[in-house]
Design a protein around this motif. Structure first.
Motif, mmCIF file in Angstrom:
data_model
loop_
_atom_site.group_PDB
_atom_site.id
_atom_site.type_symbol
_atom_site.label_atom_id
_atom_site.label_comp_id
_atom_site.label_asym_id
_atom_site.label_seq_id
_atom_site.Cartn_x
_atom_site.Cartn_y
_atom_site.Cartn_z
ATOM 1 N N MET A 1 -7.411 9.378 -12.526
ATOM 2 C CA MET A 1 -7.975 8.129 -12.062
ATOM 3 C C MET A 1 -9.235 8.408 -11.249
ATOM 4 N N ASP A 2 -10.245 7.623 -11.500
ATOM 5 C CA ASP A 2 -11.490 7.795 -10.764
ATOM 6 C C ASP A 2 -11.361 7.323 -9.324
ATOM 7 N N ASP A 3 -10.705 6.216 -9.121
ATOM 8 C CA ASP A 3 -10.638 5.613 -7.803
ATOM 9 C C ASP A 3 -9.219 5.113 -7.554
ATOM 10 N N VAL A 4 -8.407 5.966 -6.971
ATOM 11 C CA VAL A 4 -6.996 5.647 -6.745
ATOM 12 C C VAL A 4 -6.857 4.358 -5.948
ATOM 13 N N VAL A 5 -7.613 4.242 -4.869
ATOM 14 C CA VAL A 5 -7.513 3.063 -4.015
ATOM 15 C C VAL A 5 -7.945 1.813 -4.774
ATOM 16 N N GLY A 6 -9.026 1.916 -5.541
ATOM 17 C CA GLY A 6 -9.508 0.764 -6.301
ATOM 18 C C GLY A 6 -8.499 0.280 -7.331
ATOM 19 N N VAL A 7 -7.881 1.220 -8.030
ATOM 20 C CA VAL A 7 -6.889 0.861 -9.046
ATOM 21 C C VAL A 7 -5.688 0.175 -8.395
ATOM 22 N N LEU A 8 -5.196 0.750 -7.311
ATOM 23 C CA LEU A 8 -4.029 0.154 -6.647
ATOM 24 C C LEU A 8 -4.373 -1.185 -6.014
ATOM 25 N N THR A 9 -5.565 -1.310 -5.462
ATOM 26 C CA THR A 9 -5.979 -2.595 -4.893
ATOM 27 C C THR A 9 -6.007 -3.667 -5.981
ATOM 28 N N ALA A 10 -6.537 -3.324 -7.149
ATOM 29 C CA ALA A 10 -6.567 -4.273 -8.265
ATOM 30 C C ALA A 10 -5.148 -4.664 -8.681
ATOM 31 N N GLN A 11 -4.226 -3.714 -8.684
ATOM 32 C CA GLN A 11 -2.839 -4.015 -9.049
ATOM 33 C C GLN A 11 -2.192 -4.931 -8.010
ATOM 34 N N ILE A 12 -2.489 -4.701 -6.742
ATOM 35 C CA ILE A 12 -1.952 -5.550 -5.672
ATOM 36 C C ILE A 12 -2.493 -6.969 -5.831
ATOM 37 N N GLU A 13 -3.787 -7.073 -6.068
ATOM 38 C CA GLU A 13 -4.404 -8.392 -6.217
ATOM 39 C C GLU A 13 -3.822 -9.126 -7.417
ATOM 40 N N ALA A 14 -3.587 -8.421 -8.510
ATOM 41 C CA ALA A 14 -2.994 -9.037 -9.697
ATOM 42 C C ALA A 14 -1.567 -9.494 -9.424
ATOM 43 N N ARG A 15 -0.812 -8.680 -8.712
ATOM 44 C CA ARG A 15 0.591 -9.025 -8.428
ATOM 45 C C ARG A 15 0.708 -10.270 -7.567
ATOM 46 N N PHE A 16 -0.154 -10.391 -6.561
ATOM 47 C CA PHE A 16 -0.036 -11.513 -5.635
ATOM 48 C C PHE A 16 -1.006 -12.652 -5.944
ATOM 49 N N GLY A 17 -1.869 -12.470 -6.925
ATOM 50 C CA GLY A 17 -2.763 -13.530 -7.351
ATOM 51 C C GLY A 17 -3.820 -13.905 -6.330
ATOM 52 N N MET A 18 -4.219 -12.950 -5.501
ATOM 53 C CA MET A 18 -5.289 -13.196 -4.528
ATOM 54 C C MET A 18 -5.928 -11.877 -4.166
ATOM 55 N N ASP A 19 -7.162 -11.966 -3.646
ATOM 56 C CA ASP A 19 -7.816 -10.711 -3.281
ATOM 57 C C ASP A 19 -7.148 -10.128 -2.037
ATOM 58 N N ILE A 20 -7.381 -8.852 -1.815
ATOM 59 C CA ILE A 20 -6.668 -8.107 -0.770
ATOM 60 C C ILE A 20 -6.943 -8.680 0.616
ATOM 61 N N ASP A 21 -8.162 -9.148 0.858
ATOM 62 C CA ASP A 21 -8.474 -9.704 2.175
ATOM 63 C C ASP A 21 -7.672 -10.976 2.446
ATOM 64 N N HIS A 22 -7.529 -11.827 1.429
ATOM 65 C CA HIS A 22 -6.715 -13.034 1.598
ATOM 66 C C HIS A 22 -5.235 -12.689 1.778
ATOM 67 N N LEU A 23 -4.791 -11.679 1.052
ATOM 68 C CA LEU A 23 -3.399 -11.248 1.190
ATOM 69 C C LEU A 23 -3.146 -10.716 2.599
ATOM 70 N N LYS A 24 -4.069 -9.912 3.118
ATOM 71 C CA LYS A 24 -3.924 -9.396 4.479
ATOM 72 C C LYS A 24 -3.885 -10.536 5.489
ATOM 73 N N ALA A 25 -4.732 -11.522 5.298
ATOM 74 C CA ALA A 25 -4.756 -12.672 6.210
ATOM 75 C C ALA A 25 -3.447 -13.446 6.126
ATOM 76 N N ALA A 26 -2.922 -13.632 4.927
ATOM 77 C CA ALA A 26 -1.662 -14.350 4.757
ATOM 78 C C ALA A 26 -0.510 -13.599 5.422
ATOM 79 N N VAL A 27 -0.500 -12.287 5.272
ATOM 80 C CA VAL A 27 0.549 -11.469 5.891
ATOM 81 C C VAL A 27 0.420 -11.503 7.410
ATOM 82 N N ALA A 28 -0.804 -11.448 7.917
ATOM 83 C CA ALA A 28 -1.013 -11.497 9.366
ATOM 84 C C ALA A 28 -0.539 -12.837 9.938
#
Length: 147
Positions: A1-28
């Motif tokens: 994988m070229d960008d481990v963090v990028g790939v996992l971030t994309a998978q997280i965003e796909a799973r929760f249907g929102m970008d990572i910043d919005h997910l972090k805000a929702a969790v906070a």
């Protein structure tokens, strides 16, 4: 994988249907609303920290290698070991994020998973982290037993 963090971030965003910043805000805003999201956000943050540490270690190693003659000295070897350690930490955290993202991962089903769901996450350490109190009859440290 070229960008481990990028790939996992994309998978997280796909799973929760929102970008990572919005997910972090929702969790906070509501950390107990979705324990899976809370765990993933926590480990994703740790993954970002370890990637930044790895980037700094690689930069330091490259600078040291560029300034050396043909033979690598001990401080540069130490930098290479730091890079190896940083890669191991980053990869370990990436594995945790992958495990958290996989609903069918080993350990998420069965007796242990049901017990964890029933009793919840452990709130304290698994073992005591401070020494047990000394009995009043115990000799004081540094004092002789003979009087």
């Amino acid at each position: 994988m070229d960008d481990v963090v990028g790939v996992l971030t994309a998978q997280i965003e796909a799973r929760f249907g929102m970008d990572i910043d919005h997910l972090k805000a929702a969790v906070a805003e509501a950390p107990s609303a979705n324990p899976d999201a809370t765990d993933i956000v926590k480990w994703h943050g740790m993954l970002l920290e370890s990637q930044a540490t790895l980037d700094r270690a690689e930069d330091a190693l490259m600078a040291a290698l560029e300034s050396q003659p043909s033979e690598v000295d001990d401080p540069t070897m130490e930098l290479a070991h730091r890079v190896n350690t940083a890669v191991a930490v980053r990869d370990g955290r990436a594995m945790v994020v992958r495990w958290l993202l996989d609903p069918n991962a080993v350990g998420k089903h069965g007796v242990a998973a049901r017990m964890l769901a029933r009793f919840g996450h452990r709130q304290g350490p698994a073992v005591p982290t401070s020494p047990a109190p000394r009995p009043a009859s115990a000799p004081q440290p540094g004092r002789s037993l003979a009087r």
